[in-house]
Scaffold this motif. Structure first.
Motif, short mmCIF file in Angstrom:
data_model
loop_
_atom_site.label_atom_id
_atom_site.label_comp_id
_atom_site.label_asym_id
_atom_site.label_seq_id
_atom_site.Cartn_x
_atom_site.Cartn_y
_atom_site.Cartn_z
N LEU A 270 0.74 -1.15 0.04
CA LEU A 270 0.11 0.18 0.15
C LEU A 270 0.70 0.99 0.03
O LEU A 270 0.56 2.24 -0.57
N ASN B 203 3.13 -2.58 5.80
CA ASN B 203 2.74 -3.14 4.88
C ASN B 203 2.20 -4.51 4.76
O ASN B 203 1.19 -5.28 4.40
N TYR C 96 -9.39 -5.00 0.73
CA TYR C 96 -8.29 -4.41 0.34
C TYR C 96 -8.75 -2.65 0.51
O TYR C 96 -8.03 -1.85 0.92
N ARG D 50 -7.60 0.43 2.71
CA ARG D 50 -6.98 1.67 2.07
C ARG D 50 -7.57 2.94 2.48
O ARG D 50 -7.34 3.91 2.91
N TRP E 9 -4.51 -2.65 -3.98
CA TRP E 9 -4.27 -1.41 -3.38
C TRP E 9 -4.09 -0.32 -4.28
O TRP E 9 -4.44 0.95 -3.79
N HIS E 10 -3.66 -0.21 -5.48
CA HIS E 10 -3.32 0.75 -6.47
C HIS E 10 -4.00 0.67 -7.66
O HIS E 10 -3.35 0.47 -8.77
#
Length: 735
Positions: free
Chosen positions: A258, A316, A341, A345, A394-395
């Motif tokens: 993350l 992380n 997730y 976040r 995460w992204h």
């Protein structure tokens, strides 16, 4: 010829009391003792070659029938048929019941000058080569024809003549090697499985003048005649997004946690938050190791880069653990994965946001910043791989930015092993629920479940786990926005009989199950897999593992931390040593698998123009010291994409090489990717000057030697590649 004929009769007369089987035409003669299967061939105008010494114990023969083109006979329990058609001797054996048959006893002398062997992309084994003998006897003494060999074939180089065996029933075959003086003898056996005992063992012996690739060419044509291979151009019509693979280098991105150290803009505030009473911070602290807790408790005001990276990595890992805990349940709900997730976040944004950069900028190697740097480097075509779909969850901004940049980006995913609930949570892809672990397990003949990868969990039946694969892929694709996918092991040719009462599938049916799953997934988005072995290559656009295959699996020196050949740790998570640490290549691997003079483009002869292959992810172009230049030249000579691992810390040092490779590979691949490789030649006695030819007449000439080489059309400098593309100017490239 009369002398050779008499010598052949004498040779056969000593092996049994039965008369020989003689098949012949204008191209060659084949002489067989039907009681032992001792076999010799005599090419027209050539010398006798003993292909098989035959079994030591003669079998009782009945029903022998023969003419000039065909012979058939029975052994107790087996029906044999041999048919000669031009340059092909077709062999078929039908068993009365489940059994194992040893049918070929090839002496070392059969190799002639050398042997053609499809280990990965392909190897040339010179007769008497001590390195190859050591390698094969230590690492490959017993080979499975679907997994150990990328193609179910091997060849014998006798200079003017070559003999090539192709296993047209590629399943249930075992090749066993033994030392025979300074050479290698080969025993080939076939198992008539109780699950498919009525399927015959079939093989072809093909005669060809002087072309070491003849067996691979024969096999490619045979696959096409059977409808078992599809051209890349046709595949791309069905999956247009896959056109982004044309000219693309292959990159694995690391650092999918993350947060990265750069994301913390106010360290005192963030450390204070982690020590505080916020619900996320408390939950994270409960997951930290004793060392990480001590570092946090004694956080120095002047923390250095190492301490910062260590704390971020610990946080992380805690977040990974918390997310996995929320979805790794006995009963698997694929819809629960992505929210686990995204919720964490969101909590991080709310609780730590004051100390961090904007969430859209978070991430190390997997981040919008990385994608921007790749674009700024002028890299228009890339395939980007993540070690896990977790980095995309995460992204999602990073995934969307890569897609917007015109790249393909996808995660590693796996369904071949299912773990029991509560074990190995870090191996997230193998958590498929308790039902998959029990009901979908491959069952051996003794009724026991087949242990999975490295002895963990169970290997699974692809038909059984396919609904889970379909559900998870759809959920994760929608959540993260991936536009590509990578399936571990499905195309690697690792096959088992499944004796589960509800299935009873032999190897061929299990292979078909893998292909069915690959075809479904490949309809959703461009798909790759590990290996790309011939029997399981259908349904994928790209494969990782042929150009450099896995080697030294049981070699302790590669795992010994005190050894110079130690491959490295799977640490740190954002840049694992095993992928980034450069090491020398130990013998005998260097003088065999890595020596250009002992390499052949066998796999490309069959599959270039049908799918795109590259290195195994454990062996990118920079992994091995002293081999970087040679491996890059082989990439370009075979027209296969380079591969690099990238992390946030290595972008600056590795991007220049990637740019240089891209400038040569991309235009070359854009013209040749959909074309067949039609020829390969050694242009020097030491086999270090090599040339490949493609359908449109384009030629690629590589000089692996230490001196400039004079070849047709001029000189090629040492360590260089000459590119002559049809209709375009000549290019010379030196890595």
């Amino acid at each position: 010829m009369r002398i050779r004929y008499l010598a052949g009769l004498l040779w056969l007369a000593t092996s049994s009391t039965w008369a020989e089987v003689l098949l012949s035409n204008a191209q060659w003669q084949i002489r067989v003792d039907p009681a032992t299967l001792a076999m010799q061939v005599i090419p027209a105008g050539g010398d006798r070659i003993v292909v098989s010494q035959g079994q030591k114990v003669a079998q009782d023969i009945s029903g022998l029938k023969q003419d000039q083109q065909q012979a058939s006979w029975r052994w107790p329990g087996f029906q044999w048929t041999m048919t000669l058609r031009g340059a092909d001797l077709n062999l078929s054996v039908q068993a009365d019941k489940a059994s194992t048959l040893s049918w070929l006893q090839q002496p070392a002398s059969a190799m002639g000058r050398g042997m053609v062997l499809p280990l990965g992309e392909g190897g040339y084994v010179p007769a008497g080569h001590t390195g190859w003998q050591s390698l094969i006897m230590s690492q490959y003494a017993e080979m499975d024809s679907t997994e150990s060999l990328s193609l179910p074939l091997w060849g014998l180089d006798h200079g003017k003549w070559g003999l090539h065996w192709i296993l047209t029933n590629p399943y249930h075959n075992t090749l066993q090697w033994s030392a025979d003086g300074k050479g290698l003898a080969l025993n080939v056996s076939h198992q008539f499985s109780v699950l498919g005992e009525r399927k015959p063992m079939t093989a072809t012996l093909h005669l060809e003048q002087g072309d070491v690739l003849a067996g691979a060419k024969w096999y490619r044509n045979w696959l096409q005649s059977q409808g078992l291979v599809e051209g890349l151009a046709d595949k791309l019509k069905q999956q247009p997004e896959g056109r982004k693979l044309i000219g693309a280098s292959h990159i694995y991105l690391w650092g999918g946690g993350l947060l990265a150290s750069k994301d913390v803009q106010d360290w005192p505030t963030w450390v204070g938050q982690l020590k505080g009473g916020g619900p996320l911070s408390q939950a994270v602290r409960a997951k930290l190791s004793a060392d990480a807790l001590q570092l946090l408790a004694q956080w120095p005001a002047t923390a250095d880069g190492y301490q910062k990276r260590t704390l971020v990595a610990a946080v992380n890992e805690a977040l990974y653990s918390m997310a996995r805990q929320n979805w790794q349940q006995e009963t698997m709900d694929m819809a629960a994965i992505a929210p686990a997730y995204s919720r964490l976040r969101q909590q991080a944004e709310q609780e730590w946001g004051a100390a961090l950069a904007a969430p859209a900028q978070w991430g190390g190697g997997v981040s919008t910043a990385t994608v921007k740097r790749l674009q700024q480097a002028g890299l228009a075509r890339l395939w980007l791989g993540l070690d896990s779909w977790e980095g995309g969850l995460w992204h999602p901004e990073a995934i969307r930015s890569a897609v917007a940049a015109g790249y393909l980006i996808g995660p590693y995913d796996s369904y071949e092993t299912a773990l029991p609930h509560g074990t190995e949570p870090d191996w997230n892809s193998a958590h498929l629920g308790q039902d998959a672990y029990t009901r979908c397990a491959i069952i051996k003949a003794n009724g026991q479940a087949k242990s999975g990868f490295k002895g963990s969990g169970h290997y699974t039946n692809p038909d059984c786990v396919r609904p889970l694969l379909q559900a998870r892929v759809q959920q994760l694709k929608a959540a993260a926005g991936f536009n590509s996918w990578f399936l571990d092991a499905y195309a690697a040719g690792m096959l088992f009989d499944d004796h589960a009462a509800s299935r009873k599938q032999d190897q061929s049916a299990v292979a078909a199950g893998y292909v069915t799953s690959q075809r479904w997934l490949g309809q959703q988005l461009p798909l790759g897999s590990e290996g790309g072995n011939a029997v399981t290559a259908s349904g994928i656009l790209f494969a990782h593992g042929m150009q450099t295959t896995v080697f030294g699996w049981g070699d302790k020196a590669l795992k010994d931390k005190t050894s110079p050949y130690y491959l490295g740790r799977y640490y740190p998570a954002e840049q694992p040593e095993v992928f980034f640490k450069a090491v020398p290549v130990k013998e005998p691997y260097r003088s065999t698998l890595f020596e250009p003079a002992n390499r052949l483009p066998l796999y490309q002869t069959v599959f270039h123009g049908a799918l795109i292959s590259s290195h195994h992810w454990s062996a990118d172009n920079l992994k091995f010291q002293g081999e970087v230049q040679r491996r890059i030249l082989l990439n370009l000579l075979y027209n296969v994409p380079p591969m690099l691992h990238l992390s946030e810390a290595t972008l600056g040092s590795r991007l220049p090489l990637l740019q240089k490779l891209d400038s040569v590979f991309r235009p070359q691949h854009e013209q040749l990717a959909t074309q067949r490789m039609t020829a390969f030649r050694w242009l020097s006695p030491d086999r270090l000057v090599q040339q490949t030819t493609f359908e449109d007449g384009s030629t690629l000439t590589a000089n692996f030697g230490a001196q400039a080489a004079q070849v047709e059309g001029g000189s090629v400098p040492a360590g260089s590649l000459r590119v002559r593309m049809s209709g375009k100017r000549e290019v010379m490239y030196t890595p």
